[in-house]
Design a protein around this motif. Structure first.
Motif, PDB file in Angstrom:
ATOM      1  N   ASP A 105       0.829  -1.214   0.000  1.00 36.22           N
ATOM      2  CA  ASP A 105       0.000   0.000   0.000  1.00 36.22           C
ATOM      3  C   ASP A 105       0.860   1.259   0.000  1.00 36.22           C
ATOM      4  O   ASP A 105       2.093   1.212   0.107  1.00 36.22           O
ATOM      5  CB  ASP A 105      -0.997  -0.001   1.161  1.00 36.22           C
ATOM      6  CG  ASP A 105      -0.330  -0.005   2.528  1.00 36.22           C
ATOM      7  OD1 ASP A 105       0.741   0.615   2.686  1.00 36.22           O
ATOM      8  OD2 ASP A 105      -0.893  -0.625   3.458  1.00 36.22           O
ATOM      9  N   THR A 106       0.185   2.396  -0.123  1.00 34.35           N
ATOM     10  CA  THR A 106       0.909   3.660  -0.262  1.00 34.35           C
ATOM     11  C   THR A 106       1.632   4.055   1.020  1.00 34.35           C
ATOM     12  O   THR A 106       2.637   4.768   0.964  1.00 34.35           O
ATOM     13  CB  THR A 106      -0.041   4.786  -0.700  1.00 34.35           C
ATOM     14  OG1 THR A 106      -1.166   4.828   0.196  1.00 34.35           O
ATOM     15  CG2 THR A 106      -0.548   4.557  -2.111  1.00 34.35           C
ATOM     16  N   ASP A 107       1.153   3.585   2.176  1.00 39.95           N
ATOM     17  CA  ASP A 107       1.860   3.879   3.420  1.00 39.95           C
ATOM     18  C   ASP A 107       3.164   3.101   3.496  1.00 39.95           C
ATOM     19  O   ASP A 107       4.142   3.563   4.099  1.00 39.95           O
ATOM     20  CB  ASP A 107       0.982   3.558   4.625  1.00 39.95           C
ATOM     21  CG  ASP A 107       1.602   4.067   5.927  1.00 39.95           C
ATOM     22  OD1 ASP A 107       1.916   5.273   5.990  1.00 39.95           O
ATOM     23  OD2 ASP A 107       1.795   3.268   6.858  1.00 39.95           O
ATOM     24  N   GLN A 108       3.204   1.932   2.866  1.00 38.75           N
ATOM     25  CA  GLN A 108       4.459   1.188   2.776  1.00 38.75           C
ATOM     26  C   GLN A 108       5.382   1.819   1.729  1.00 38.75           C
ATOM     27  O   GLN A 108       6.601   1.870   1.921  1.00 38.75           O
ATOM     28  CB  GLN A 108       4.182  -0.272   2.428  1.00 38.75           C
ATOM     29  CG  GLN A 108       3.507  -1.064   3.538  1.00 38.75           C
ATOM     30  CD  GLN A 108       3.082  -2.433   3.073  1.00 38.75           C
ATOM     31  OE1 GLN A 108       2.356  -2.573   2.084  1.00 38.75           O
ATOM     32  NE2 GLN A 108       3.527  -3.468   3.775  1.00 38.75           N
ATOM     33  N   LEU A 109       4.799   2.295   0.634  1.00 40.68           N
ATOM     34  CA  LEU A 109       5.621   2.911  -0.404  1.00 40.68           C
ATOM     35  C   LEU A 109       6.327   4.149   0.112  1.00 40.68           C
ATOM     36  O   LEU A 109       7.499   4.384  -0.207  1.00 40.68           O
ATOM     37  CB  LEU A 109       4.762   3.254  -1.630  1.00 40.68           C
ATOM     38  CG  LEU A 109       4.309   2.046  -2.448  1.00 40.68           C
ATOM     39  CD1 LEU A 109       3.247   2.440  -3.462  1.00 40.68           C
ATOM     40  CD2 LEU A 109       5.503   1.410  -3.154  1.00 40.68           C
ATOM     41  N   ILE A 110       5.644   4.959   0.901  1.00 48.08           N
ATOM     42  CA  ILE A 110       6.313   6.077   1.600  1.00 48.08           C
ATOM     43  C   ILE A 110       5.557   6.361   2.897  1.00 48.08           C
ATOM     44  O   ILE A 110       4.426   6.868   2.877  1.00 48.08           O
ATOM     45  CB  ILE A 110       6.431   7.349   0.733  1.00 48.08           C
ATOM     46  CG1 ILE A 110       7.137   8.450   1.530  1.00 48.08           C
ATOM     47  CG2 ILE A 110       5.091   7.801   0.200  1.00 48.08           C
ATOM     48  CD1 ILE A 110       7.648   9.596   0.722  1.00 48.08           C
ATOM     49  N   PRO A 111       6.136   6.013   4.035  1.00 46.53           N
ATOM     50  CA  PRO A 111       5.480   6.301   5.315  1.00 46.53           C
ATOM     51  C   PRO A 111       5.214   7.796   5.480  1.00 46.53           C
ATOM     52  O   PRO A 111       6.008   8.643   5.055  1.00 46.53           O
ATOM     53  CB  PRO A 111       6.505   5.791   6.341  1.00 46.53           C
ATOM     54  CG  PRO A 111       7.279   4.727   5.612  1.00 46.53           C
ATOM     55  CD  PRO A 111       7.368   5.228   4.195  1.00 46.53           C
ATOM     56  N   ALA A 112       4.095   8.108   6.108  1.00 45.35           N
ATOM     57  CA  ALA A 112       3.629   9.498   6.197  1.00 45.35           C
ATOM     58  C   ALA A 112       4.629  10.413   6.885  1.00 45.35           C
ATOM     59  O   ALA A 112       4.690  11.615   6.585  1.00 45.35           O
ATOM     60  CB  ALA A 112       2.293   9.541   6.928  1.00 45.35           C
ATOM     61  N   ARG A 113       5.447   9.890   7.794  1.00 50.90           N
ATOM     62  CA  ARG A 113       6.359  10.756   8.551  1.00 50.90           C
ATOM     63  C   ARG A 113       7.429  11.402   7.672  1.00 50.90           C
ATOM     64  O   ARG A 113       8.088  12.359   8.095  1.00 50.90           O
ATOM     65  CB  ARG A 113       7.012   9.964   9.685  1.00 50.90           C
ATOM     66  CG  ARG A 113       7.929   8.841   9.241  1.00 50.90           C
ATOM     67  CD  ARG A 113       8.413   8.049  10.457  1.00 50.90           C
ATOM     68  NE  ARG A 113       9.372   7.001  10.139  1.00 50.90           N
ATOM     69  CZ  ARG A 113       9.035   5.785   9.725  1.00 50.90           C
ATOM     70  NH1 ARG A 113       7.750   5.472   9.558  1.00 50.90           N
ATOM     71  NH2 ARG A 113       9.966   4.886   9.479  1.00 50.90           N
TER      72      ARG A 113
END
Length: 216
Positions: free
Chosen positions: A20-28
């Motif tokens: 998912d997109t959170d794995q592709l680039i974590p929000a932090r």
């Protein structure tokens, strides 16, 4: 935007589904400006341990896959939130094409609008390609004009929305795509003015009749 027609490059296998997109680039990591680049954060929490050291078994950390421009993954790639930074992270890392059986809809749109090709291959083809890569295969060719993927002696046809294909082949944004229809748009306006003159306000009259703004 740089056009995408054909690409021959090192490919990296990522044999995971539901990336998912959170794995592709974590929000932090998304507080930094776009100009600073997001490539170093691509798949950060999968690529690195808690101490920041690269995980030795992760495909993108394999020296043999350095400089990969093609990523091969399983179904539902790019699901999750709508963050456009997921496409930025892939592109900034050097990835120009992702091959998978299916993609998150919003991710796909963001990818195309940034020049990244989300090409859909059947699951059997993806599994065969992953097996070929994991056995030591490296170089893959993705031809958007013919919609073919070539790896060794194997060839597979991929699918992509025809409008997205047109945009990528020409390096067009949505505005460029609209402007490509300018002659037809102008012809429609001219015909409609003739057919329905009552529907078109005279610009000068419209400006004159506009209500006065505050302070007038």
């Amino acid at each position: 935007m740089q056009p995408f027609r054909a690409l021959t490059a090192t490919a990296c296998p990522l044999p995971q589904a539901n990336v998912d997109t959170d794995q592709l680039i974590p929000a932090r990591f998304m507080s930094r400006p776009r100009s600073a680049g997001y490539g170093e954060f691509l798949l950060h929490d999968l690529r690195f341990g808690a101490d920041g050291a690269p995980r030795p078994g992760f495909p993108l950390n394999d020296p043999a896959r350095a400089g990969s421009a093609i990523l091969v993954a399983r179904r539902n790639f790019g699901s999750g939130s709508s963050r456009e930074a997921a496409a930025y992270a892939l592109l900034d890392h050097g990835i120009r094409c992702v091959l998978a059986p299916s993609f998150g809809d919003i991710f796909s749109s963001n990818a195309v609008n940034n020049g990244l090709l989300p090409a859909r291959l059947e699951e059997e083809a993806i599994e065969a390609l992953l097996a070929w890569l994991e056995a030591g295969g490296r170089e893959v060719t993705v031809d958007l004009e013919s919609r073919l993927v070539t790896a060794g002696d194997a060839r597979w046809e991929f699918t992509i929305d025809p409008v997205w294909r047109t945009k990528l082949l020409n390096g067009w944004t949505d505005l460029d795509l609209t402007l490509s229809h300018a002659p037809r748009i102008e012809a429609f306006i001219a015909e409609d003015r003739h057919r329905r003159p009552w529907a078109w306000l005279d610009r000068a009259a419209g400006q004159q009749d506009a209500p006065a703004g505050p302070g007038r």
